[in-house]
Design a protein around this motif. Structure first.
Motif, short mmCIF file in Angstrom:
data_model
loop_
_atom_site.label_atom_id
_atom_site.label_comp_id
_atom_site.label_asym_id
_atom_site.label_seq_id
_atom_site.Cartn_x
_atom_site.Cartn_y
_atom_site.Cartn_z
N MET B 36 54.78 67.13 37.50
CA MET B 36 54.78 66.71 36.14
C MET B 36 53.53 67.14 35.24
N ASN B 43 51.07 73.52 29.25
CA ASN B 43 51.21 73.59 27.83
C ASN B 43 50.04 74.17 27.14
N TYR B 44 48.81 74.12 27.94
CA TYR B 44 47.55 74.62 27.40
C TYR B 44 47.16 75.95 28.17
N SER B 209 40.60 63.39 21.47
CA SER B 209 40.25 63.83 22.70
C SER B 209 40.34 65.04 22.99
N THR B 210 39.83 65.58 23.86
CA THR B 210 39.54 67.20 24.24
C THR B 210 40.47 67.49 25.32
N SER B 211 40.88 68.65 25.10
CA SER B 211 41.49 69.63 26.24
C SER B 211 41.05 71.06 26.42
#
Lengths: 203, 419
Positions: B36, B43-44, B209-211
Motif C-alpha cells: 500500500m 503517485n509521485y 511536509s516534503t515529498s
C-alpha cells in the motif's frame, strides 16, 4: 453407537457468542474504515482529475502554440479585455505566438456566501473547471462559511515572470503560473503549477 | 471397540493454534502494508507537473547543452549528472539554464541525470551502486524499476513526408537495423531516442511536509525546431533580409519550413494576359523573374501543381511557387474532402474567421490582395486570391489590385525568429 446428546453449556454459548460478536465488531470497524477511505479516495481522485485535466489543457495550448506573453489583467480597465467582464478574483491572459489569447482565472469567493464557496472554480478558455466543496446545512454561531470549507484555493501568486538575455542578445521571459488547491484531508497540492518560456521550439 | 477420546482441546493445543493463526495474520499484514505504501509512493512517479517540467528542461538540454561532451562522457559511463547549470563546459546560456531550474523548483540538492535512451545498463548500475539508495536518490531504485527500458516518444517516420515508398522502406530498414543492434522490441521501429533525462526533485506539499518526485523523458537531439503557422520570421532569400510568415512546418523533409513573403513582391499583375481560366503564365513569369536572385532558396525540382481546373504547373527552374489549394486547406484547418470548409470548385468566398490567419493579409489594404495559382473551375472568369481577410474568387480581368506573394521552402537553420 451411542451419540453424545449433551447440549452446549451456558458458558460455552456465552464464550462462542462473545467471540462471534468480537469478530463482527472487528469486521465492522474494518468495513467502516474502508468505507471512509473509499470516500476520501474518491475525493482525492476527483481533485487529481481536476488537476490533470486543467494542467493538460493549458500545457497542450502552450506546447502547440508557444507562449508569447502572459499578463496579469485582474485589475484591467480596458472594457474590451475579457478579464474586465468575467468577474474573476484573479485573471491572467496568455497570448500565444499565433496571436490567439486565452484567459485563466479563479472565481471570487465571498467568506460569507455559501454558494461562492461550494461552487468555486478555475476558469480557462471559456470553461469552468469546478471544485465542488461540501458544507453543512447550518452555520454554527460565530463562524463564517469560509471557516468550514474543505477545499482551499490560493491565487495570491498566480503569475510571476522573470527574464534573461541569451548569448545572442535574445530576451527570454519565463512565466510561472501558480494556483494552489489544497484539501484539509490531504497533504498534496492539487493546484496548477505551470512554467512557460518564450524560448519555444515546440514538441 | 476402542473407547473414543471425548475430551476437547487442551489449553496448550488452543494456544498453539492461536499463536499459529496470529503469526499467519502478522505475516500477511506485513506483506500487504508495504504494498500500500508503494502504491502511494507511485503517485509521485511521473506526476503531471514533473513530466511537463521535464519537457521544459529537455529543451534546455537539446538547445544549450554540449551534446558532444555528453556523448563523450557517456561512452565510459552509464549516466551523467547534469544538475549544475553553472558548468560552462556543459551549458551555454548558463543563466537561462539556472533560471529555468529555479522556476521548476529544482533545488541544489536535487538531481538531473542523463543516460543513454535504452536504460538497461543504467538500471544495472542503479542496482549495484549504493549512491542510488541514499539522500535525494533514496527511492530511485524503486522508481527506475517501474520505468521500461524503451518507451515510444518520437515517430521519425510520421514526421517526414516521403515522396515515394522506396525512401520510406530504406529508412524503415535502417531503423530496423538500429533496433536489432540496440535490442529494441518490435514493432516499435518507428521510434528512436538518443538520451533519457531523469529529474528527481523535492517538493513542498500543501501541509508543509516534503515529498520527492521522479520523472523521466526521452531526448531526441536531432529534432529540428518546430515553427508555428503564422509565426513571423526573418530570412535572407539572397537579396537582403525580408520578413516572411511560416505557412507550414514541413512539406518534404523535417529540416525545412514553408514560408510566404509578408508582403507582395509585385503588385498589379494579371493572372494571365489572356484573362482566361488557363495556366497563370503572366503570374509565373513575374514570379520567376522577381525571385531569380533568391540564391539562398533552392530551386524546386520535380515540383508540379495540378489545379482543380485541370491544368498543371511545372515549377522546375523556379525558386518559389504560388499559393495553392493544399495551402488553403492547411491554413483553414480543413481536409480536401471537407467541401463545406473550402470548395475550390465553387465561387464562394471563405472568410478567415480565426485571428491567427491575419498573417495572410498582412501589408494589404482593403482593395488589394494576391493571387493563388488556382482558377475557379468551370467559371472561365475567376481565380482564387487572398484579400479582405478572405479566400476570394477574383475576376481574371482585375489586373490592377492583385499581386504576387511567393511561397518558398527553405532550411530551418537559415530562418531566424523575429525579435
Amino acid at each position: 453407537m451411542k451419540l453424545n446428546n449433551k447440549a452446549m453449556s451456558i458458558v460455552e454459548v456465552i464464550v462462542t457468542f462473545s467471540m462471534i460478536m468480537f469478530l463482527l465488531v472487528g469486521l465492522l470497524v474494518i468495513v467502516m474504515n474502508y468505507r471512509n477511505k473509499m470516500a476520501v479516495s474518491l475525493e482525492e481522485l476527483n481533485l487529481d482529475s481536476f488537476k490533470n485535466n486543467l494542467t493538460q489543457d493549458i500545457n497542450k495550448d502552450i506546447l502547440t502554440n508557444g507562449v508569447k506573453e502572459i499578463t496579469d489583467d485582474t485589475n484591467t480597465t480596458d472594457t474590451s479585455n475579457p478579464c474586465y467582464s468575467l468577474g474573476l478574483n484573479r485573471c491572467i491572459t496568455i497570448t500565444f505566438y499565433n496571436n490567439t489569447k486565452k484567459v485563466l482565472g479563479t472565481s471570487k469567493v465571498n467568506p460569507n456566501n455559501k454558494d461562492s464557496i461550494i461552487n468555486k472554480y478555475i476558469y480557462y478558455d471559456g470553461i469552468k473547471y469546478k471544485l465542488k466543496d461540501e458544507l453543512p446545512n447550518t452555520l454554527p454561531e460565530g463562524r463564517a462559511w469560509i471557516d468550514l470549507e474543505s477545499i482551499k484555493v490560493v491565487d495570491d501568486a498566480i503569475l510571476d515572470s522573470s527574464y534573461t538575455v541569451l548569448e545572442d542578445g535574445t530576451q527570454v521571459n519565463i512565466y510561472t503560473i501558480d494556483i494552489e488547491v489544497s484539501h484539509i484531508d490531504f497533504k498534496d497540492d492539487f493546484g496548477i503549477h505551470i512554467v512557460a518560456s518564450t524560448d519555444y521550439i515546440g514538441m | 471397540m476402542k473407547k473414543k477420546n471425548s475430551r476437547g482441546f487442551i489449553l496448550v493445543e488452543t494456544l498453539i493454534v492461536t499463536v499459529f493463526v496470529v503469526t499467519l495474520f502478522v505475516l500477511v499484514y506485513r506483506a500487504t502494508i508495504p504494498l500500500m505504501g508503494e502504491y502511494e509512493q507511485q503517485n509521485y512517479y511521473d506526476d503531471i507537473d514533473s513530466v511537463y517540467y521535464s519537457n521544459l528542461f529537455k529543451q534546455i538540454v537539446t538547445r544549450y547543452a554540449n551534446i558532444d561532451y555528453i556523448d563523450e562522457y557517456l561512452k565510459n559511463n552509464t549516466y551523467m549528472d547534469i544538475s549544475d547549470c553553472t558548468d560552462t563546459i556543459l551549458y551555454s546560456n548558463n543563466n537561462y539554464c539556472q533560471l529555468v531550474k529555479n522556476k521548476l523548483k529544482i533545488k541544489e540538492d536535487d538531481k538531473i541525470l542523463i543516460t543513454e535512451y535504452n536504460i538497461k545498463k543504467f538500471k544495472d548500475e542503479v542496482k549495484r551502486n549504493d549512491y542510488f539508495d541514499s539522500g535525494t536518490l533514496s527511492n530511485f531504485r524503486d522508481y527506475i524499476s517501474t520505468v521500461p527500458n524503451y518507451e515510444p516518444f518520437y515517430s521519425i517516420l510520421n514526421s517526414m513526408a516521403f515522396n515515394n515508398n522506396s525512401n520510406k522502406s530504406i529508412l524503415a530498414s535502417a531503423i530496423n537495423a538500429f533496433n536489432k543492434k540496440f535490442d529494441v522490441p518490435q514493432p516499435r521501429y518507428t521510434y528512436i531516442g538518443k538520451y533519457r533525462l531523469f529529474i528527481i526533485r523535492t517538493v513542498e506539499d500543501a501541509d508543509g511536509s516534503t515529498s520527492r518526485r521522479y520523472s523521466n523523458i526521452g531526448v531526441y537531439t536531432g529534432t529540428n525546431p518546430k515553427f508555428l503557422m503564422g509565426e513571423k520570421v526573418i530570412f535572407n532569400p539572397g537579396d537582403g533580409e525580408k520578413e516572411f510568415y511560416v505557412l507550414a512546418n514541413s512539406r518534404s523533409v523535417e529540416s525545412t519550413v514553408t514560408l510566404i513573403l509578408a508582403q507582395n513582391l509585385a503588385g498589379n499583375v494579371c493572372f494571365n494576359t489572356a484573362k482566361t481560366s488557363t495556366i497563370p503564365t503572366t503570374l509565373l513569369d513575374q514570379l520567376k523573374t522577381k525571385t531569380s536572385g533568391w540564391s539562398n532558396v533552392p530551386y524546386l525540382t520535380n515540383y508540379t501543381y495540378t489545379s482543380s481546373a485541370g491544368y498543371t504547373i511545372n515549377y522546375n527552374g523556379y525558386r518559389a511557387r504560388l499559393l495553392e489549394e493544399n495551402d488553403i486547406y492547411e491554413f483553414l484547418g480543413c481536409k480536401e474532402d471537407e467541401k463545406l470548409c473550402y470548395d475550390p470548385t465553387l465561387a464562394f468566398e471563405v472568410a478567415f474567421e480565426e485571428e491567427k490567419l491575419n498573417f495572410l493579409v498582412d501589408n494589404l489594404t482593403e482593395t488589394n490582395g494576391y493571387w493563388t495559382g488556382a482558377v475557379v473551375p468551370n467559371s472561365d472568369l475567376y481565380a482564387w486570391a487572398i484579400m479582405k481577410g478572405k479566400v476570394i474568387p477574383v475576376n481574371l480581368n482585375d489586373c490592377t489590385n492583385i499581386g504576387i506573394r511567393p511561397v518558398i521552402e527553405v532550411e530551418k537553420s537559415l530562418v531566424r525568429r523575429e525579435g
